[in-house]
Scaffold this active site. Structure first.
Site, PDB file in Angstrom:
ATOM      1  N   ASP A 108       0.865  -1.174   0.000  1.00 40.37           N
ATOM      2  CA  ASP A 108       0.000   0.000   0.000  1.00 40.37           C
ATOM      3  C   ASP A 108       0.912   1.238   0.000  1.00 40.37           C
ATOM      4  O   ASP A 108       1.419   1.636  -1.037  1.00 40.37           O
ATOM      5  CB  ASP A 108      -0.889  -0.117   1.242  1.00 40.37           C
ATOM      6  CG  ASP A 108      -1.995   0.904   1.316  1.00 40.37           C
ATOM      7  OD1 ASP A 108      -2.452   1.376   0.270  1.00 40.37           O
ATOM      8  OD2 ASP A 108      -2.405   1.246   2.435  1.00 40.37           O
ATOM      9  N   LYS A 136      -1.189  -1.441  -4.632  1.00 38.95           N
ATOM     10  CA  LYS A 136      -1.981  -0.228  -4.871  1.00 38.95           C
ATOM     11  C   LYS A 136      -0.991   0.883  -5.210  1.00 38.95           C
ATOM     12  O   LYS A 136      -0.552   1.620  -4.337  1.00 38.95           O
ATOM     13  CB  LYS A 136      -2.740   0.175  -3.610  1.00 38.95           C
ATOM     14  CG  LYS A 136      -3.854  -0.750  -3.190  1.00 38.95           C
ATOM     15  CD  LYS A 136      -4.564  -0.137  -1.984  1.00 38.95           C
ATOM     16  CE  LYS A 136      -5.395  -1.144  -1.246  1.00 38.95           C
ATOM     17  NZ  LYS A 136      -5.910  -0.609   0.031  1.00 38.95           N
TER      18      LYS A 136
END
Ligand code: 5GP
Ligand code: MG
Length: 182
Positions: A108, A136
């Site tokens: 992330d 992500k």
């Protein structure tokens, strides 16, 4: 899970996950074929991808696979915490001079991984590579090398296949889903 104020939409099906993990296994096989490798699963979320990856590597003919786990508490990603990251479960194996592949569920902001990579490279492995099932990209705050990425996903909160909801539920789902609140 009772008392639902949310639902889950499938983002990556069980079938697609198997294909993604097979692709990752082929990349690891291409790069480390005849060598001994230590797969380091990052607790807790990586258990599902690690299990399937190890089985795929076996099917490709790799037979010097060591499986180990590391737990690390980074006190919430992305904060400027003054606290030292804490190891909650250390490796069983000495990785000095070894080929090590970190196996993550998702990258992330990149903070957790950067801490882990620094800790493990200080132990002087011959090679340290990182695999993550999901990434992500738009959330990244710190540049971390991730040589093997299964799938790039948008900025949504996902659960299943190891990834938890609320610190406990849905890790058992055979697919990756997106939580939608009602
Ligand atoms: P980072 O340090 O890269 O910001 O955080 C990575 C960790 O945060 C992952 O290993 C995972 O535990 C958690 N995380 C990040 N995004 C998600 C998500 O969409 N769903 C779940 N369940 N956990 C996530
Ligand atoms: Mg994780």
């Amino acid at each position: 899970m009772n008392d639902k104020n949310h639902s889950i939409d499938v983002l990556i099906s069980e079938q697609e996950l198997q294909e993604v993990v097979q692709k990752l296994a082929k990349e690891i096989y291409r790069d480390f074929n005849n060598q001994e490798i230590i797969l380091v699963g990052v607790l807790d979320g990586s258990f599902a991808v690690l299990a399937d990856l190890a089985k795929q590597l076996h099917k490709l003919g790799m037979d010097k696979i060591v499986i180990d786990f590391m737990g690390i508490d980074t006190y919430g990603s992305g904060t400027k915490s003054s606290k030292e990251p804490r190891i909650t479960k250390d490796l069983k194996h000495d990785i000095k001079g070894k080929v090590v592949v970190i196996v993550e569920d998702i990258v992330d902001t990149g903070y957790s991984l950067s801490v882990l990579q620094a800790m493990l490279s200080a132990r002087l492995p011959q090679k340290l590579a990182t695999l993550s099932l999901l990434s992500k990209d738009e959330r990244r705050e710190i540049e971390v090398p991730v040589e093997y990425i299964g799938k790039h996903i948008p900025n949504v909160f996902v659960v299943g296949y190891g990834l938890d909801f609320d610190g406990k539920y849905y890790r058992e789902l055979p697919y990756i889903g997106v939580v939608k609140f009602k």
